[in-house]
Design a protein around this motif. Structure first.
Motif: not given
Lengths: 293, 352
Positions: A191-217
């Motif tokens: 994602a960094a090579i694709d051009g996403a900055g830290p905030m963008r990486r968080f909201f478009t990659i990390i947060l969606p990938l955490l969604s199962p954890t988030t829902f469970f919690l």
């Protein structure tokens, strides 16, 4: 794919699970069964007279403005606790995940609040926020806020939410950290090579990938707020002022053990039981199917 | 497209140096393969080009720009990872479009570019699928698609084929070669697989212990290995390396007593110890040759690999064309093709 353990001995498996079954039987099934039984009876305060009343206890509750108010308070309270426990936990987990040196120290310190018993946590917060002697109460007053949670229902609610959420942050933190560490580093690098900055990486990659954890919690936290924060409420507000923090679990206790209205109290616990069942079913359904990418 | 220049590039983690100064010029459009055993620093070097590892000393330039202090996104590169690093929650289309969207391409432009990449990689039917619904080869192609839609100056490949099975690996190798011919983008490709290295590279960089031991076209690396490490790393089975001593200006004695008539390298007086190298394919079976006791024979179909021992105890591997049935303990005669001998300094391992 999972290896199944098989036993040749027919008796051994039952023997092995029997302690667990026994504990569940004594501490859950028997009391829960009694609650169901009591919920259809009306009993006077001295236990002298018992009358079968059918579903009257339930009908009464559903038409009782106090009960409905408590219901509303509980929903607000549990959502607020879940949100205020999830967001700081996620932020802390993201920060801890980025720490290279001394990571274990951070993690250990962040996990500690979870080891504090709810009642003790409540007392801690009481000391800090007590209108007469609390240090934070003094700061608040110095900042021009008229702080007295013993009189102001909104302040009381805010305080129990904070106290309850604070304890749960550690638990959520652990799960979020594990979730973050399960995300392959190369995804973030891609994602960094694709051009996403830290905030963008968080909201478009990390947060969606955490969604199962988030829902469970989210579900776990709601259940926690619903049932496990009795100690916090009992230590901080006793459900007051004027019922402003009288959540359902506290009301069960109050009506049953203080008010000695066992029938209504039992009916309330049966309703709570049903809510737990629904939440658990929802959670299992979703965790196993929906929230996966 | 752009040239890439490494000058005195070093990397250390704390006090632990892992890359000891690499100098290399990569021409525009060239396909460079960096090959070496695990831990030789080849992936680290690639990640330094990508901007995923800091450069401890020296400079890397892409085109005219020194990129040492640029973020990965500003280096105009695209990278294909070993585990593909596809975004699991996005469809194939979204995976390829992600970088374009961030860079503010218009919607129609994004669609056109993804479409073109999908055509080239035969991904059209899968655009709506999630990565987990694809086979390994398809995922690999999506990863390449994500790299080519941006039309970067340099492609970086980090062992892109090592998660595929043998058959797919051959297919994808050919596909990568074809892509490079069509697109002509400068490529740096890291692998530990010498067949990938030999077949894909315009030039090969053989790395060992954080150093580039040899840089050159595959044929040159194979025919004139610069060091004993390169000699044994490239070629399978590995080159036979035999301790030897110069007996006379045109006579060698190999360990085990075998004598070979061959002009000694310049400056090697009689009595000089050196390392004598001969590839298994440059040893032939001959009835009147030196006797070899067979210890194992692997019949590969096209070739037979004979592992044996010379009378003096020196091990020797021979590659014989065709199918040859040999039993353990059989004695055969061998003949060394003296025009294919490699000589190395005994101490430094450098080619003489």
């Amino acid at each position: 794919m999972h290896k199944r353990v098989t036993f040749d001995n027919k008796l051994l498996p039952y023997l092995l699970v029997s302690p667990q079954i026994l504990v569940t039987l004594v501490f859950f099934f028997i009391p829960a069964g009694e609650a169901v039984v009591y919920s259809v009876f009306s009993q006077d305060a001295f236990g002298i007279e018992i009358n079968f009343v059918g579903l009257d206890n339930f009908l009464f509750l559903l038409n009782d403005p106090h009960y409905l108010r408590s219901f509303g308070i509980t929903v607000f309270y549990s959502v607020a606790v879940a949100v205020s426990a999830l967001i700081p936990a996620l932020i802390l987990a993201v920060l801890a995940d980025g720490v290279a040196k001394g990571a274990t120290v951070y993690k250990t310190l962040l996990i500690w609040p979870y080891a504090v018993a709810p009642a003790v946590a409540g007392v801690l917060w009481v000391f800090m926020f007590n209108p007469a002697v609390g240090i934070v109460a003094q700061w608040l007053r110095a900042a021009g806020i008229d702080w007295n949670y013993k009189l102001d229902g909104d302040q009381a609610m805010a305080l129990v939410i904070f106290a309850a959420a604070w304890k749960q942050i550690s638990y959520n933190f652990l799960f979020f950290l594990a979730g973050l560490q399960a995300i392959p580093k190369s995804l973030i690098e891609a994602a960094a090579i694709d051009g996403a900055g830290p905030m963008r990486r968080f909201f478009t990659i990390i947060l969606p990938l955490l969604s199962p954890t988030t829902f469970f919690l989210a579900v776990v936290n709601m259940v926690y707020a619903f049932f496990d924060t009795f100690g916090v409420i009992h230590a901080v507000t006793l459900g007051g002022p004027a019922g402003a923090t009288n959540i359902l679990v506290y009301k069960v206790f109050n009506d049953g053990f203080i008010g000695l209205d066992l029938g209504s109290s039992s009916a309330q616990s049966v309703i709570l039981l049903l809510i737990v069942v629904v939440l658990t079913v929802v959670q299992f359904r979703y965790v196993e199917r929906k929230v996966q990418y | 497209m752009a040239a890439v220049a490494f000058s005195a590039v070093r990397k250390s983690y704390g006090n632990n140096p892992v890359i000891h100064g690499v100098d290399m010029q990569i021409a525009d459009g060239e396909f460079i393969v960096i090959v070496g055993p695990s831990g030789c620093g080849k992936s680290t070097l690639l990640r330094m080009v990508a901007g995923l590892e800091a450069i401890s000393a020296g400079t890397i330039a892409i085109g005219e720009r020194v990129v040492n202090n640029l973020e990965p996104k500003d280096r105009d590169i695209a990278m294909v990872f070993q585990n593909y690093a596809l975004y699991p929650h996005m469809s194939v289309f979204e995976n390829m479009a992600y970088g374009l969207k961030i860079r503010g391409f218009s919607k129609s432009d994004i669609e056109a570019r993804v479409k073109r990449a999908a055509d080239i990689l035969q991904l059209d039917p899968y655009l709506a699928r999630r990565p987990r619904e694809l086979s390994g080869g398809q995922r690999q192609r999506v990863a390449m698609g994500r790299a080519i839609v941006r039309q970067p100056a340099v492609f970086l490949f980090d062992e892109p084929l090592s998660n595929l099975d043998a058959k797919l690996r051959v297919q994808m190798r050919i596909e990568i070669k074809r892509l490079h011919r069509e697109l002509g983008v400068t490529s740096i490709y890291v692998t530990h697989d010498q067949i990938e290295a030999m077949t894909l590279a315009d030039r090969l960089v053989v790395m060992n212990g954080g150093r580039a031991e040899q840089i050159g076209p595959p044929k040159e690396v194979y025919e004139r290995p610069a060091t004993t490490f390169v000699a044994t790393f490239i070629g399978s089975p590995a080159m036979n390396l035999i301790p030897a001593r110069v007996q006379a200006p045109d006579l060698f004695e190999l360990a085990g007593g075998l004598s070979v008539r061959l002009p000694a390298p310049r400056g090697a007086a009689a009595g000089t110890d050196l390392t004598f190298g001969i590839r298994p394919e440059h040893v032939a079976l001959a009835d009147d040759g030196a006797p070899l006791t067979v210890e194992l024979a692997e019949e590969l179909g096209a070739d037979t690999i004979v592992y044996g021992r010379l009378d003096g105890g020196q091990e020797l591997v021979v590659r014989v064309p065709g199918y040859l049935e040999l039993n353990i303990g059989d004695r055969v005669g061998i003949q060394i093709d003296t025009s294919k001998v490699h000589l190395f300094d005994k101490a430094s391992g450098q080619r003489l």
